[in-house]
Design an enzyme around this catalytic site. Structure first.
Site, short mmCIF file in Angstrom:
data_model
loop_
_atom_site.label_atom_id
_atom_site.label_comp_id
_atom_site.label_asym_id
_atom_site.label_seq_id
_atom_site.Cartn_x
_atom_site.Cartn_y
_atom_site.Cartn_z
N HIS A 1 11.68 -6.80 7.96
CA HIS A 1 11.74 -8.09 7.26
C HIS A 1 13.20 -8.57 7.36
CE1 HIS A 1 11.90 -10.77 3.73
NE2 HIS A 1 10.59 -10.80 3.75
N GLN B 1 6.99 -2.94 0.65
CA GLN B 1 5.54 -2.98 0.89
C GLN B 1 4.89 -1.60 0.77
OE1 GLN B 1 3.84 -5.72 1.10
NE2 GLN B 1 5.44 -7.22 1.54
N ASP C 1 13.25 0.67 3.14
CA ASP C 1 12.75 -0.55 2.50
C ASP C 1 11.32 -0.25 2.02
OD1 ASP C 1 11.63 -2.96 1.85
OD2 ASP C 1 12.32 -4.03 3.63
N LYS D 1 6.31 -7.66 -6.38
CA LYS D 1 5.25 -7.28 -5.44
C LYS D 1 4.40 -6.14 -5.98
CE LYS D 1 7.99 -8.48 -1.34
NZ LYS D 1 7.38 -9.75 -0.90
N CYS E 1 8.90 -13.92 7.52
CA CYS E 1 10.28 -13.41 7.40
C CYS E 1 10.48 -12.18 8.28
CB CYS E 1 10.66 -13.11 5.95
SG CYS E 1 10.62 -14.54 4.89
N1 PLP Z 1 11.14 -6.09 2.79
C1 PLP Z 1 9.84 -6.27 3.03
C2 PLP Z 1 9.11 -5.27 3.88
C3 PLP Z 1 9.17 -7.35 2.47
O1 PLP Z 1 7.86 -7.53 2.70
C4 PLP Z 1 9.90 -8.25 1.66
C5 PLP Z 1 9.23 -9.44 1.09
O2 PLP Z 1 8.20 -9.87 1.53
C6 PLP Z 1 11.25 -8.01 1.44
C7 PLP Z 1 11.83 -6.92 2.02
C8 PLP Z 1 12.07 -8.92 0.59
O3 PLP Z 1 11.60 -8.87 -0.73
P1 PLP Z 1 12.22 -9.86 -1.81
O4 PLP Z 1 12.01 -11.25 -1.28
O5 PLP Z 1 11.44 -9.56 -3.03
O6 PLP Z 1 13.66 -9.53 -1.90
#
Ligand code: PLP
Length: 441
Positions: free
Chosen positions: A149, A229, A226, A252, A392
């Protein structure tokens, strides 16, 4: 918009591990209708999840009965706010097998990753020698993957621009997996940190972190996982993970917006300088300079997002009551069902692993002859909320040669009926745009 109705051929599905009807009753928003009285089919939990009543109640209770700034003030409300805030820290820590002093509250995953990235560049110029241990500079390398992401890519690109370090990455295979063929050369003696997602937000792929962590350990690199998800959808234990950092977002995982978590191994956090500075992260302040608190307070400058942290504590308790093993099994059953139902529709191509092996419930697809945004619009007309775009994760759609995808993501309230609605909606889109059997008719 009329909806064509199709039903899967073959045997009826096994009952889902979670009681979907009972769970739906816990989510007030699922009781509303959208687009002229249609049932809300919410297949966008990967972007943000809906919130059960217990989370909404916890936030409301805080504001109605306890509201004060934690860790400040000598009055009863301040004491209660501090108690609730710290109790939530302990609950959230236990959820991932971590002690509370390793849990740093941030705004979200993005904020947590930036906290680490800025700490690593601030380390190079830190006055305190103990803060220079993980300094990143010229000649050093940061490793990411092509699956990340933007939140786990752009901060590392920026860190490299600030410090003169080099960004390297692991690529993807045609079937949506990480290509680890070059792991031993990409992660090498110059690597300072490897940042990798546990589960792809676009492909659904669950990555073999054990191999990556083992290689990083061989070369003495830090590992940031990360978990945006993964933590909401499967049991995650930081000891088993073996990484140095795990980051995730409250919104999430049934919690409020505005709160995320940076977990870090205490000895690593303790050797890092702060990113943001100001109130309540300091030890002593003089006009000539200041000293900083130990973690986690060192990384929590300013009055924190107190109601949100308490709400996230309630979300974690809700997930614990369901059981994360069951949540994972539930989503795996739904993913298998969704992949089978989409495979029945000519012209639909899933971008990502075609089966449920090492795969979570993010199902991205294209429909031949229809732009993903148009698919999303037809689905929305039918009351079905999905995400469309590059999610993203622009390098991923580029890698698979598509402009964008339509993505369905599942959670604890998702049932087979939601996936049937999705499949029927895709057929309706094909009908609407005059596209059938994999081509424009
Ligand atoms: N990393 C992953 C795998 C994501 O799916 C997301 C958001 O969709 C993020 C990071 C970023 O999350 P946030 O927008 O809550 O900071």
């Amino acid at each position: 918009m009329t909806q064509t109705v199709s039903r899967p051929a073959g045997a009826p599905q096994a009952p889902l591990p979670l009681d979907v009807e009972a769970i739906r009753a816990d989510f007030p928003i699922l009781g509303r209708t959208v687009r002229n009285g249609r049932r809300l089919v919410y297949l966008d939990s990967g972007a943000t999840s809906q919130k059960p009543r217990s989370v909404l109640d916890a936030e409301r209770d805080f504001y109605e009965n306890h509201n004060a700034a934690p860790h400040r003030g000598a009055h009863q409300l301040a004491e209660e706010a501090t108690g609730l805030y710290e109790a939530a820290r302990a609950t959230i820590g236990a959820f991932i097998g971590a002690p509370e002093n390793e849990i740093v509250f941030t705004r979200n995953t993005t904020d947590a990753i930036n906290t680490v990235a800025y700490a690593l560049s601030n380390a190079a110029t830190a006055k305190e020698p103990a803060f220079r241990r993980y300094a990143v500079g010229q000649g050093d390398e940061i490793v990411v993957t092509e699956m990340e992401h933007h939140a786990n890519l752009v901060p590392w690109q920026q860190l490299c621009e600030r410090t003169g370090a080099t960004l390297r990455w692991l690529g993807l295979t045609d079937d949506g997996r990480l290509d680890l063929a070059n792991l031993a050369t990409v992660v090498n003696d110059r690597t300072k940190l490897v940042a990798v997602t546990q589960q792809s937000n676009i492909l659904g792929t669950i990555n073999p972190l054990g191999d990556i962590v083992a290689r990083a350990r061989e070369v003495g690199a830090l590992v940031l996982v990360d978990g945006a998800q993964s933590v909401p959808h499967q049991p995650v234990d930081v000891t088993a993970l073996g990484a140095d950092f795990l980051v995730f977002s409250g919104h999430k995982m049934l919690g409020p917006t505005g709160v995320g978590v940076l977990w870090g191994r205490y000895d690593v956090l303790d050797a890092l300088p702060p990113f943001l500075t100001g109130g309540s992260m300091i030890e002593v302040v003089r006009m000539e300079g200041s000293t900083f608190m130990p973690p986690p307070q060192r990384f929590e400058a300013g009055v924190p997002m107190t109601a949100q942290v308490i709400g996230l504590g309630a979300a974690v308790e809700y997930l614990q009551r369901l059981g994360m093993d069951k949540v994972e099994a539930h989503e795996q059953a739904l993913t298998g069902y969704a992949l089978a139902r989409l495979a029945e529709i000519p012209g639909v191509t899933v971008i990502g692993p075609p089966d449920t092996v090492a795969r979570g419930g993010a199902v991205s697809f294209t429909v031949e002859g229809i732009h993903p945004h148009d698919v999303g619009q037809v689905l929305d007309d039918l009351g079905i909320a999905v995400r469309v775009g590059h999610h993203c994760a622009w390098p991923v759609v580029r890698r698979y040669g598509v402009p964008a995808t339509t993505r369905a993501t599942f959670y604890v309230h998702t049932g087979y009926d939601d996936i049937d609605a999705l499949a029927d909606g895709i057929r309706s889109a094909q009908q609407f745009f005059g596209v059938a059997a994999g081509g424009v008719s």
